[in-house]
Scaffold this motif. Structure first.
Motif, PDB file in Angstrom:
ATOM      1  N   MET A  96       0.860  -1.193   0.000  1.00 45.30           N
ATOM      2  CA  MET A  96       0.000   0.000   0.000  1.00 45.30           C
ATOM      3  C   MET A  96       0.888   1.232   0.000  1.00 45.30           C
ATOM      4  N   PRO A  97       0.857   2.010  -1.093  1.00 39.97           N
ATOM      5  CA  PRO A  97       1.710   3.204  -1.149  1.00 39.97           C
ATOM      6  C   PRO A  97       1.341   4.213  -0.065  1.00 39.97           C
ATOM      7  N   GLU A  98       2.327   4.961   0.382  1.00 39.53           N
ATOM      8  CA  GLU A  98       2.082   6.073   1.294  1.00 39.53           C
ATOM      9  C   GLU A  98       1.848   7.293   0.418  1.00 39.53           C
ATOM     10  N   PHE A  99       0.585   7.600   0.198  1.00 41.69           N
ATOM     11  CA  PHE A  99       0.246   8.664  -0.726  1.00 41.69           C
ATOM     12  C   PHE A  99       0.675  10.035  -0.233  1.00 41.69           C
ATOM     13  N   GLY A 100       0.857  10.177   1.069  1.00 39.54           N
ATOM     14  CA  GLY A 100       1.322  11.446   1.616  1.00 39.54           C
ATOM     15  C   GLY A 100       2.740  11.779   1.198  1.00 39.54           C
ATOM     16  N   ALA A 101       3.484  10.773   0.770  1.00 40.46           N
ATOM     17  CA  ALA A 101       4.855  10.996   0.317  1.00 40.46           C
ATOM     18  C   ALA A 101       4.875  11.631  -1.067  1.00 40.46           C
ATOM     19  N   GLY A 102       3.745  11.557  -1.789  1.00 42.18           N
ATOM     20  CA  GLY A 102       3.636  12.162  -3.109  1.00 42.18           C
ATOM     21  C   GLY A 102       2.888  13.471  -3.037  1.00 42.18           C
ATOM     22  N   ASP A 103       2.449  13.911  -4.178  1.00 47.01           N
ATOM     23  CA  ASP A 103       1.727  15.173  -4.267  1.00 47.01           C
ATOM     24  C   ASP A 103       0.232  14.902  -4.334  1.00 47.01           C
ATOM     25  N   LEU A 104      -0.473  15.206  -3.263  1.00 42.91           N
ATOM     26  CA  LEU A 104      -1.924  15.037  -3.247  1.00 42.91           C
ATOM     27  C   LEU A 104      -2.635  16.352  -3.525  1.00 42.91           C
ATOM     28  N   GLY A 105      -1.914  17.298  -4.097  1.00 41.16           N
ATOM     29  CA  GLY A 105      -2.523  18.549  -4.523  1.00 41.16           C
ATOM     30  C   GLY A 105      -2.593  19.599  -3.434  1.00 41.16           C
ATOM     31  N   GLU A 106      -3.286  20.658  -3.781  1.00 47.37           N
ATOM     32  CA  GLU A 106      -3.449  21.767  -2.861  1.00 47.37           C
ATOM     33  C   GLU A 106      -4.237  21.336  -1.642  1.00 47.37           C
ATOM     34  N   THR A 107      -4.039  22.056  -0.558  1.00 49.36           N
ATOM     35  CA  THR A 107      -4.762  21.732   0.663  1.00 49.36           C
ATOM     36  C   THR A 107      -5.966  22.655   0.833  1.00 49.36           C
ATOM     37  N   VAL A 108      -6.947  22.136   1.559  1.00 47.26           N
ATOM     38  CA  VAL A 108      -8.115  22.908   1.951  1.00 47.26           C
ATOM     39  C   VAL A 108      -8.226  22.774   3.462  1.00 47.26           C
ATOM     40  N   ILE A 109      -8.868  23.727   4.080  1.00 46.22           N
ATOM     41  CA  ILE A 109      -9.050  23.670   5.528  1.00 46.22           C
ATOM     42  C   ILE A 109     -10.357  22.949   5.829  1.00 46.22           C
ATOM     43  N   VAL A 110     -10.263  21.873   6.588  1.00 42.87           N
ATOM     44  CA  VAL A 110     -11.436  21.107   7.010  1.00 42.87           C
ATOM     45  C   VAL A 110     -11.633  21.386   8.495  1.00 42.87           C
ATOM     46  N   GLU A 111     -12.822  21.878   8.825  1.00 43.76           N
ATOM     47  CA  GLU A 111     -13.096  22.208  10.217  1.00 43.76           C
ATOM     48  C   GLU A 111     -13.820  21.067  10.901  1.00 43.76           C
ATOM     49  N   ASN A 112     -13.319  20.690  12.073  1.00 45.05           N
ATOM     50  CA  ASN A 112     -13.924  19.630  12.869  1.00 45.05           C
ATOM     51  C   ASN A 112     -13.897  20.086  14.319  1.00 45.05           C
ATOM     52  N   GLU A 113     -15.076  20.262  14.896  1.00 42.25           N
ATOM     53  CA  GLU A 113     -15.205  20.703  16.287  1.00 42.25           C
ATOM     54  C   GLU A 113     -14.429  21.991  16.544  1.00 42.25           C
ATOM     55  N   GLY A 114     -14.525  22.931  15.604  1.00 42.97           N
ATOM     56  CA  GLY A 114     -13.898  24.234  15.760  1.00 42.97           C
ATOM     57  C   GLY A 114     -12.423  24.293  15.437  1.00 42.97           C
ATOM     58  N   LEU A 115     -11.830  23.176  15.056  1.00 37.25           N
ATOM     59  CA  LEU A 115     -10.406  23.129  14.737  1.00 37.25           C
ATOM     60  C   LEU A 115     -10.236  22.957  13.232  1.00 37.25           C
ATOM     61  N   GLY A 116      -9.529  23.891  12.606  1.00 34.07           N
ATOM     62  CA  GLY A 116      -9.268  23.809  11.173  1.00 34.07           C
ATOM     63  C   GLY A 116      -7.984  23.051  10.897  1.00 34.07           C
ATOM     64  N   THR A 117      -8.068  22.062  10.015  1.00 33.32           N
ATOM     65  CA  THR A 117      -6.910  21.234   9.674  1.00 33.32           C
ATOM     66  C   THR A 117      -6.692  21.271   8.165  1.00 33.32           C
ATOM     67  N   PRO A 118      -5.470  21.575   7.709  1.00 35.99           N
ATOM     68  CA  PRO A 118      -5.214  21.527   6.263  1.00 35.99           C
ATOM     69  C   PRO A 118      -5.178  20.071   5.789  1.00 35.99           C
ATOM     70  N   VAL A 119      -5.958  19.790   4.759  1.00 36.79           N
ATOM     71  CA  VAL A 119      -6.050  18.434   4.210  1.00 36.79           C
ATOM     72  C   VAL A 119      -5.829  18.517   2.699  1.00 36.79           C
ATOM     73  N   PRO A 120      -4.969  17.663   2.143  1.00 38.71           N
ATOM     74  CA  PRO A 120      -4.800  17.659   0.684  1.00 38.71           C
ATOM     75  C   PRO A 120      -6.139  17.356  -0.008  1.00 38.71           C
ATOM     76  N   MET A 121      -6.437  18.110  -1.047  1.00 37.40           N
ATOM     77  CA  MET A 121      -7.719  18.003  -1.734  1.00 37.40           C
ATOM     78  C   MET A 121      -7.979  16.590  -2.267  1.00 37.40           C
ATOM     79  N   LYS A 122      -6.985  15.951  -2.865  1.00 37.59           N
ATOM     80  CA  LYS A 122      -7.210  14.602  -3.408  1.00 37.59           C
ATOM     81  C   LYS A 122      -7.488  13.593  -2.297  1.00 37.59           C
ATOM     82  N   LEU A 123      -6.868  13.784  -1.154  1.00 39.43           N
ATOM     83  CA  LEU A 123      -7.120  12.915  -0.011  1.00 39.43           C
ATOM     84  C   LEU A 123      -8.562  13.084   0.465  1.00 39.43           C
ATOM     85  N   LEU A 124      -9.026  14.307   0.518  1.00 38.87           N
ATOM     86  CA  LEU A 124     -10.402  14.580   0.903  1.00 38.87           C
ATOM     87  C   LEU A 124     -11.382  13.974  -0.103  1.00 38.87           C
TER      88      LEU A 124
END
Length: 135
Positions: A96-124
């Motif tokens: 199973m490749p570690e996709f985080g080691a590659g380019d998963l594109g630009e990040t977006v902020i995903v808010e969960n319980e008031g905390l914003g976390t940058p998440v790569p768009m392709k991962l989302l």
């Protein structure tokens, strides 16, 4: 019983647009960023029967049953961590490749319980698609 090429979702995805692009990445990968198609190992129906996964020592899991294996709740953060490669147990195949080691594109902020976390768009997108095909 053989399933159709794509698993039938039990509910609408939270974001149908993201899930639609995630489905495309699942089936085709992204040649520009080097992300291989998940379906090559997990199968077109995501149940684990892909051609590239048949000869692996650890069979690819049925991705349509993630929520069922987790008491009926889709573990979004755990799924993203697994795809990314950030949080994997020893039971995961090294294939199973570690996709985080590659380019998963630009990040977006995903808010969960008031905390914003940058998440790569392709991962989302992939995560939204996987959530949409749960049985």
């Amino acid at each position: 019983m053989k399933q159709d090429a794509c698993a039938v979702p039990t509910e609408e995805p939270k974001d149908a647009g993201l899930a639609s692009v995630g489905k495309y990445v699942f089936h085709n990968g992204n040649k520009l960023s080097g992300v291989p198609a998940c379906a090559s190992c997990h199968g077109a129906d995501a149940t684990g029967g892909g051609d590239a996964g048949r000869d692996l020592a650890t069979a690819p899991p049925d991705l349509t049953m993630i929520a069922a294996r987790n008491g009926g709740t889709f573990p979004t953060d755990q799924v993203m961590s697994t795809i990314d490669g950030l949080d994997r147990g020893t039971h995961f195949s090294a294939a199973m490749p570690e996709f985080g080691a590659g380019d998963l594109g630009e990040t977006v902020i995903v808010e969960n319980e008031g905390l914003g976390t940058p998440v790569p768009m392709k991962l989302l997108m992939l995560t939204e698609y996987l959530e949409s095909i749960q049985q």
